[in-house]
Design a protein around this motif. Structure first.
Motif, short mmCIF file in Angstrom:
data_model
loop_
_atom_site.label_atom_id
_atom_site.label_comp_id
_atom_site.label_asym_id
_atom_site.label_seq_id
_atom_site.Cartn_x
_atom_site.Cartn_y
_atom_site.Cartn_z
N ASN A 52 1.26 -1.05 0.52
CA ASN A 52 0.43 0.27 -0.19
C ASN A 52 1.46 1.28 0.11
OD1 ASN A 52 -1.66 2.71 0.65
ND2 ASN A 52 -3.08 1.01 2.03
N GLN A 229 -1.99 -5.67 1.78
CA GLN A 229 -0.90 -4.32 1.43
C GLN A 229 -0.60 -3.82 2.19
OE1 GLN A 229 -4.19 -2.49 -1.32
NE2 GLN A 229 -2.87 -3.65 -2.63
N GLU A 230 -1.29 -3.93 3.35
CA GLU A 230 -0.73 -2.58 3.92
C GLU A 230 0.19 -3.46 5.09
OE1 GLU A 230 -3.72 -2.88 3.82
OE2 GLU A 230 -4.42 -1.24 3.30
#
Length: 258
Positions: A52, A229-230
């Motif tokens: 991200n 993603q994070e």
């Protein structure tokens, strides 16, 4: 090698212990290396390859990285100070030194480093609450035990020529340590402290998992929600931070060794 040789029996005993260890652990290598497991791991790694990069999240990541760096630096600094203070009574400076506080001080250092950082953090969270303060104290307590023992060994093994010359002149032990022993061992003490800083940057990231703040807390939060993603971005920040601290520590040790 003769059968009656102590080296032969030591090696034989080691091989037996290694064999028993593999036998008792029940390693399921076939399950780990199965097609289904490899496919699952490949899918998981594929999800991690899309980090991200949103500005709002990167700002949070930057603040957490600085928090982790600060935790490791402050924890190591506190441990270095108290490590030196405890290393003096924990060491025997010269032959004939009574060193009355050597045994109890070493017992304290053993207790401090025997308890892992995660356990210290869990205990301190009760009194200090969630956040980086508890994580910093946990790092400081464990690292004090490690550095105190290393510093004590360095003091005991330091060259004694300068110290003996001062004692012959009637100089007190405190001034002998400050003007003879400490300058001799200070490069080695700094090298130990920098090495522990490298370890503490990794430990600080892990401490966040139990609520110690920093990158570890973000990692625990996003992994718990399966936000890959994070999670990927947090892991990348950890890797960059470790590489940065390792590089700084390497050059600092090179400068000290000149």
């Amino acid at each position: 090698m003769r059968l009656s040789s102590p080296v032969f029996w030591a090696l034989s005993g080691s091989f037996v212990l290694i064999f028993l260890s593999f036998w008792s652990l029940d390693l399921q290598l076939a399950r780990v290396l199965s097609v289904e497991s490899i496919a699952r791991m490949g899918k998981f790694l594929g999800e991690l390859l899309s980090p991200n990069f949103e500005p709002v999240f990167l700002h949070k990541l930057w603040r957490a990285s600085l928090e982790t760096l600060a935790m490791s630096a402050v924890g190591t600094l506190i441990a270095t100070i108290f490590g030196v203070l405890l290393a003096v009574p924990a060491s025997r400076s010269y032959d004939g030194d009574p060193a009355r506080w050597r045994f109890p001080t070493r017992l304290l250092l053993n207790a401090l480093r025997a308890i892992p950082e995660l356990v210290w953090a869990a205990l301190l969270l009760i009194s200090a609450g969630l956040g980086p303060f508890a994580g910093t104290l946990a790092l400081a307590l464990h690292t004090t035990g490690v550095l105190g023992r290393l510093f004590a060994e360095s003091i005991e093994n330091a060259p004694q020529q300068a110290a003996v010359a001062l004692r012959v002149q009637g100089v007190g032990e405190g001034r002998v340590f400050l003007y003879a022993t400490l300058p001799t061992v200070s490069p080695q003490l700094m090298s130990y402290a920098l090495y522990r800083w490298e370890n503490n940057i990794r430990a600080a990231a892990v401490l966040g998992v139990v609520g110690g703040g920093g990158l570890g807390q973000m990692l625990s939060f996003h992994m718990g929600l399966f936000q890959m993603q994070e999670t990927s971005s947090v892991l990348a920040a950890m890797i960059v931070l470790v590489i940065l601290v390792d590089t700084l520590s390497y050059f600092a040790r090179r400068l000290l060794s000149r």
